[in-house]
Design a protein around this motif. Sequence first.
Motif, PDB file in Angstrom:
ATOM      1  N   MET A   1       8.562  -3.991 -13.022  1.00 31.46           N
ATOM      2  CA  MET A   1       8.008  -4.538 -11.798  1.00 31.46           C
ATOM      3  C   MET A   1       7.597  -3.367 -10.900  1.00 31.46           C
ATOM      4  SD  MET A   1       9.840  -7.076  -8.988  1.00 31.46           S
ATOM      5  CE  MET A   1      10.002  -8.406 -10.138  1.00 31.46           C
ATOM      6  N   THR A   2       6.390  -3.408 -10.396  1.00 27.91           N
ATOM      7  CA  THR A   2       5.927  -2.347  -9.505  1.00 27.91           C
ATOM      8  C   THR A   2       6.567  -2.490  -8.132  1.00 27.91           C
ATOM      9  OG1 THR A   2       4.040  -3.577  -8.617  1.00 27.91           O
ATOM     10  CG2 THR A   2       3.675  -2.325 -10.672  1.00 27.91           C
ATOM     11  N   LEU A   3       6.473  -1.442  -7.347  1.00 32.77           N
ATOM     12  CA  LEU A   3       7.019  -1.492  -5.994  1.00 32.77           C
ATOM     13  C   LEU A   3       6.314  -2.570  -5.175  1.00 32.77           C
ATOM     14  CD1 LEU A   3       8.922  -0.380  -3.821  1.00 32.77           C
ATOM     15  CD2 LEU A   3       7.163   1.328  -3.302  1.00 32.77           C
ATOM     16  N   LEU A   4       5.007  -2.647  -5.279  1.00 37.60           N
ATOM     17  CA  LEU A   4       4.255  -3.675  -4.555  1.00 37.60           C
ATOM     18  C   LEU A   4       4.739  -5.069  -4.936  1.00 37.60           C
ATOM     19  CD1 LEU A   4       1.958  -4.557  -2.663  1.00 37.60           C
ATOM     20  CD2 LEU A   4       0.412  -4.378  -4.618  1.00 37.60           C
ATOM     21  N   GLU A   5       4.937  -5.312  -6.217  1.00 39.88           N
ATOM     22  CA  GLU A   5       5.421  -6.626  -6.669  1.00 39.88           C
ATOM     23  C   GLU A   5       6.819  -6.910  -6.133  1.00 39.88           C
ATOM     24  OE1 GLU A   5       3.064  -6.863 -10.949  1.00 39.88           O
ATOM     25  OE2 GLU A   5       5.050  -5.943 -10.865  1.00 39.88           O
ATOM     26  N   GLU A   6       7.673  -5.901  -6.126  1.00 44.14           N
ATOM     27  CA  GLU A   6       9.030  -6.101  -5.619  1.00 44.14           C
ATOM     28  C   GLU A   6       9.034  -6.376  -4.119  1.00 44.14           C
ATOM     29  OE1 GLU A   6      13.459  -4.258  -6.011  1.00 44.14           O
ATOM     30  OE2 GLU A   6      11.868  -3.540  -7.319  1.00 44.14           O
ATOM     31  N   VAL A   7       8.212  -5.649  -3.380  1.00 44.01           N
ATOM     32  CA  VAL A   7       8.116  -5.889  -1.934  1.00 44.01           C
ATOM     33  C   VAL A   7       7.607  -7.297  -1.678  1.00 44.01           C
ATOM     34  CG1 VAL A   7       6.887  -5.236   0.176  1.00 44.01           C
ATOM     35  CG2 VAL A   7       7.901  -3.463  -1.266  1.00 44.01           C
ATOM     36  N   LYS A   8       6.558  -7.704  -2.394  1.00 43.02           N
ATOM     37  CA  LYS A   8       6.026  -9.061  -2.221  1.00 43.02           C
ATOM     38  C   LYS A   8       7.093 -10.108  -2.495  1.00 43.02           C
ATOM     39  CE  LYS A   8       2.081 -10.073  -4.019  1.00 43.02           C
ATOM     40  NZ  LYS A   8       0.916 -10.157  -4.913  1.00 43.02           N
ATOM     41  N   LEU A   9       7.880  -9.899  -3.534  1.00 39.49           N
ATOM     42  CA  LEU A   9       8.958 -10.830  -3.859  1.00 39.49           C
ATOM     43  C   LEU A   9       9.954 -10.913  -2.705  1.00 39.49           C
ATOM     44  CD1 LEU A   9      10.357 -12.597  -6.057  1.00 39.49           C
ATOM     45  CD2 LEU A   9      11.560 -10.523  -6.751  1.00 39.49           C
ATOM     46  N   ARG A  10      10.317  -9.757  -2.158  1.00 36.87           N
ATOM     47  CA  ARG A  10      11.335  -9.712  -1.099  1.00 36.87           C
ATOM     48  C   ARG A  10      10.829 -10.235   0.245  1.00 36.87           C
ATOM     49  NH1 ARG A  10      15.506  -5.977  -2.249  1.00 36.87           N
ATOM     50  NH2 ARG A  10      16.452  -6.737  -0.335  1.00 36.87           N
ATOM     51  N   ILE A  11       9.502 -10.142   0.483  1.00 33.19           N
ATOM     52  CA  ILE A  11       8.976 -10.707   1.738  1.00 33.19           C
ATOM     53  C   ILE A  11       8.399 -12.104   1.522  1.00 33.19           C
ATOM     54  CG2 ILE A  11       8.587  -8.470   2.842  1.00 33.19           C
ATOM     55  CD1 ILE A  11       5.611  -8.748   2.240  1.00 33.19           C
ATOM     56  N   ARG A  12       8.588 -12.602   0.294  1.00 30.82           N
ATOM     57  CA  ARG A  12       8.222 -13.977  -0.074  1.00 30.82           C
ATOM     58  C   ARG A  12       6.716 -14.262   0.019  1.00 30.82           C
ATOM     59  NH1 ARG A  12      13.410 -14.521   2.326  1.00 30.82           N
ATOM     60  NH2 ARG A  12      14.861 -15.474   0.869  1.00 30.82           N
ATOM     61  N   VAL A  13       5.930 -13.333  -0.522  1.00 32.57           N
ATOM     62  CA  VAL A  13       4.485 -13.515  -0.614  1.00 32.57           C
ATOM     63  C   VAL A  13       4.150 -13.692  -2.085  1.00 32.57           C
ATOM     64  CG1 VAL A  13       2.243 -12.401  -0.315  1.00 32.57           C
ATOM     65  CG2 VAL A  13       3.988 -12.176   1.460  1.00 32.57           C
ATOM     66  N   LYS A  14       3.519 -14.817  -2.427  1.00 33.88           N
ATOM     67  CA  LYS A  14       3.256 -15.109  -3.833  1.00 33.88           C
ATOM     68  C   LYS A  14       1.826 -14.790  -4.268  1.00 33.88           C
ATOM     69  CE  LYS A  14       6.852 -18.491  -4.185  1.00 33.88           C
ATOM     70  NZ  LYS A  14       7.289 -19.777  -4.618  1.00 33.88           N
ATOM     71  N   ASN A  15       0.895 -14.731  -3.346  1.00 31.59           N
ATOM     72  CA  ASN A  15      -0.488 -14.456  -3.745  1.00 31.59           C
ATOM     73  C   ASN A  15      -0.837 -12.996  -3.476  1.00 31.59           C
ATOM     74  OD1 ASN A  15      -1.440 -14.148  -1.006  1.00 31.59           O
ATOM     75  ND2 ASN A  15      -1.285 -16.363  -0.812  1.00 31.59           N
ATOM     76  N   SER A  16      -2.020 -12.602  -3.875  1.00 31.91           N
ATOM     77  CA  SER A  16      -2.431 -11.208  -3.708  1.00 31.91           C
ATOM     78  C   SER A  16      -3.351 -11.016  -2.506  1.00 31.91           C
ATOM     79  CB  SER A  16      -3.119 -10.714  -4.977  1.00 31.91           C
ATOM     80  OG  SER A  16      -4.243 -11.515  -5.252  1.00 31.91           O
ATOM     81  N   LYS A  17      -3.446 -12.003  -1.660  1.00 27.87           N
ATOM     82  CA  LYS A  17      -4.340 -11.972  -0.505  1.00 27.87           C
ATOM     83  C   LYS A  17      -4.048 -10.794   0.429  1.00 27.87           C
ATOM     84  CE  LYS A  17      -5.706 -14.950   3.337  1.00 27.87           C
ATOM     85  NZ  LYS A  17      -5.525 -16.260   3.959  1.00 27.87           N
ATOM     86  N   PHE A  18      -2.798 -10.409   0.564  1.00 29.93           N
ATOM     87  CA  PHE A  18      -2.416  -9.374   1.515  1.00 29.93           C
ATOM     88  C   PHE A  18      -2.124  -8.018   0.863  1.00 29.93           C
ATOM     89  CE2 PHE A  18      -0.927 -13.453   3.261  1.00 29.93           C
ATOM     90  CZ  PHE A  18      -1.689 -13.486   4.419  1.00 29.93           C
ATOM     91  N   ASP A  19      -2.265  -7.911  -0.446  1.00 33.95           N
ATOM     92  CA  ASP A  19      -1.864  -6.702  -1.178  1.00 33.95           C
ATOM     93  C   ASP A  19      -2.478  -5.430  -0.614  1.00 33.95           C
ATOM     94  OD1 ASP A  19      -0.520  -8.476  -2.763  1.00 33.95           O
ATOM     95  OD2 ASP A  19      -1.468  -7.861  -4.634  1.00 33.95           O
ATOM     96  N   GLU A  20      -3.790  -5.325  -0.672  1.00 35.68           N
ATOM     97  CA  GLU A  20      -4.468  -4.084  -0.295  1.00 35.68           C
ATOM     98  C   GLU A  20      -4.659  -3.936   1.209  1.00 35.68           C
ATOM     99  OE1 GLU A  20      -5.069  -1.626  -2.460  1.00 35.68           O
ATOM    100  OE2 GLU A  20      -4.088  -2.927  -3.917  1.00 35.68           O
ATOM    101  N   GLY A  21      -4.787  -5.032   1.915  1.00 40.31           N
ATOM    102  CA  GLY A  21      -5.079  -4.965   3.341  1.00 40.31           C
ATOM    103  C   GLY A  21      -3.872  -4.818   4.243  1.00 40.31           C
TER     104      GLY A  21
END
Length: 94
Positions: A1-21
């Motif tokens: 699991m990448t760091l970005l994926e782990e952070v998204k999991l922990r902040i409860r974001v399931k889509n990629s809408k906010f990844d890069e921005g």
Amino acid sequence: MTLLEEVKLRIRVKNSKFDEGEIQPLIDACKQDMKRVGITKTETDPLVKQAIIFYCKANFGFSEDSERYQAAYDALRDSMALSGDYGGETDAVP
């Protein structure tokens, strides 16, 4: 699991809408902040990873717990900066 994926999991974001921005810039800002105070371990270190998660939880979205997460990040960052185990030139935060 990448760091970005782990952070998204922990902040409860399931889509990629906010990844890069929003999420990746927060991760990068946190790394820079830790580098600024002399923390040189990589994101594979469990405490560095936890600090990044606290930082993102404090700064992503609007949460009533933002101040609590920011205080947790500040305390963890400061304790790592004071520890001899987290300074030096060998394991620089990318």
